[in-house]
Design a protein around this motif. Structure first.
Motif, PDB file in Angstrom:
ATOM      1  N   SER A 121     -28.305  81.414 -38.930  1.00 18.15           N
ATOM      2  CA  SER A 121     -28.674  81.791 -37.810  1.00 18.15           C
ATOM      3  C   SER A 121     -29.965  82.526 -37.203  1.00 18.15           C
ATOM      4  O   SER A 121     -30.267  82.255 -36.271  1.00 18.15           O
ATOM      5  CB  SER A 121     -27.570  82.057 -36.480  1.00 18.15           C
ATOM      6  OG  SER A 121     -26.622  81.548 -36.767  1.00 18.15           O
ATOM      7  N   ASP A 123     -33.202  83.719 -37.334  1.00 16.34           N
ATOM      8  CA  ASP A 123     -34.467  83.734 -36.440  1.00 16.34           C
ATOM      9  C   ASP A 123     -35.365  84.641 -36.123  1.00 16.34           C
ATOM     10  O   ASP A 123     -34.305  85.536 -35.351  1.00 16.34           O
ATOM     11  CB  ASP A 123     -34.137  82.199 -35.477  1.00 16.34           C
ATOM     12  CG  ASP A 123     -35.230  81.649 -35.016  1.00 16.34           C
ATOM     13  OD1 ASP A 123     -36.226  82.168 -34.756  1.00 16.34           O
ATOM     14  OD2 ASP A 123     -35.915  80.501 -35.934  1.00 16.34           O
ATOM     15  N   LYS A 132     -28.816  78.639 -31.668  1.00 19.86           N
ATOM     16  CA  LYS A 132     -28.037  78.154 -33.658  1.00 19.86           C
ATOM     17  C   LYS A 132     -26.891  79.374 -33.578  1.00 19.86           C
ATOM     18  O   LYS A 132     -25.413  78.101 -33.908  1.00 19.86           O
ATOM     19  CB  LYS A 132     -29.034  78.857 -34.604  1.00 19.86           C
ATOM     20  CG  LYS A 132     -30.853  78.386 -34.707  1.00 19.86           C
ATOM     21  CD  LYS A 132     -30.747  79.118 -35.806  1.00 19.86           C
ATOM     22  CE  LYS A 132     -32.925  78.074 -36.013  1.00 19.86           C
ATOM     23  NZ  LYS A 132     -33.259  79.163 -37.069  1.00 19.86           N
ATOM     24  N   GLU A 135     -24.939  77.186 -31.858  1.00 22.70           N
ATOM     25  CA  GLU A 135     -24.356  75.562 -31.724  1.00 22.70           C
ATOM     26  C   GLU A 135     -23.648  75.581 -33.187  1.00 22.70           C
ATOM     27  O   GLU A 135     -22.122  74.726 -32.916  1.00 22.70           O
ATOM     28  CB  GLU A 135     -25.629  74.911 -32.824  1.00 22.70           C
ATOM     29  CG  GLU A 135     -26.407  74.962 -31.434  1.00 22.70           C
ATOM     30  CD  GLU A 135     -27.877  74.492 -31.858  1.00 22.70           C
ATOM     31  OE1 GLU A 135     -28.669  74.423 -32.964  1.00 22.70           O
ATOM     32  OE2 GLU A 135     -29.398  73.688 -30.524  1.00 22.70           O
TER      33      GLU A 135
END
Length: 253
Positions: A121, A123, A132, A135
């Motif tokens: 994830s 970022d 992310k 999800e």
């Protein structure tokens, strides 16, 4: 790692909840008898670590003799949680702008077992990171906390009340300590926040609050609005009393 204290209690270290400060205090005050398992190990990992971790840890365990497993099971067990939204912010402050310090340890079996989900994830945009992560694992913070704090755990404190809750835990397990020394212990391991201060997208914040609603309820945090949990959120807090603070999870052996 989990810490077995000289008074017979066990501290379980949840990442990004002030556990580094607690560990330094416990060690600095000479309250630690020995370390158990790998850093950030869940209780089941702590109990089974001779089978799943290195020979070095296995040898360390054997020094305790045949009764180490019983010691952990019978011990007063405690740990710390954090406001779920602040927990995401803390991760981003720690890793944003320097994700390499996380990914370089991907294959190290001694590292926390949920590392891969966080790595995937990565970022430097805070909201993209949170999106992310959820999800991949909806309600990630609550699911993480629930892995540590099952019915075997006697006390769950909160990062927002870290000093007082550590003292409460030590009182409950009859530890001998210097309260003034603990209250004056300096902060440790503050994150550099290289990618900027986290700022929530309003819609994402509402979504994550709904996903984390069981954690808010179970660990005594107030929701800003009534938000029934979304499907896929951790069910561990179903039926919990929303007015019950985390400290009320304390019981005696």
């Amino acid at each position: 790692m989990a810490l077995m204290l000289k008074c017979g209690a066990v501290f379980l270290h949840v990442p990004k909840t002030g556990g580094s400060w607690v560990t330094e205090v416990l060690q600095g005050c000479d309250l630690v008898a020995y370390e158990v398992g790998a850093k950030h190990g869940y209780l089941d990992q702590v109990l089974e670590y001779p089978k799943i971790f290195s020979q070095q840890n296995f040898k360390r365990c054997l020094k305790r003799g045949p009764f180490w497993h019983q010691e952990v099971m019978q011990a007063f067990k405690f740990g710390i949680v954090r406001h779920p939204l602040k927990w995401y912010e803390s991760w981003f402050k720690y890793l944003g702008g320097r994700w390499e310090i996380h990914t370089q340890n991907r294959n190290n079996c001694h590292k926390w077992s949920m590392n891969l989900l966080i790595e995937e994830s990565a970022d430097d945009d805070f909201n993209a990171f949170v999106r992310k992560l959820n999800e991949r694992c909806p309600g990630f913070a609550t699911r993480c906390f629930d892995r540590y704090f099952g019915p075997e755990v006697n006390f769950v404190g909160r990062c927002e009340n870290l000093v007082d809750d550590l003292i409460s835990a030590l009182d409950l397990c009859n530890a001998s300590y210097d309260e003034d020394r603990i209250r004056n212990w300096p902060r440790v391991n503050e994150s550099p926040c290289l990618a900027g201060k986290p700022k929530w997208d309003p819609e994402l914040k509402v979504l994550v609050e709904r996903l984390e609603a069981p954690g808010f309820i179970k660990y005594g945090y107030e929701l800003e609005r009534f938000l029934p949990p979304l499907p896929g959120a951790s069910p561990a807090a179903a039926g919990a009393n929303g007015s019950t603070a985390a400290q009320s999870l304390a019981t005696t052996n």
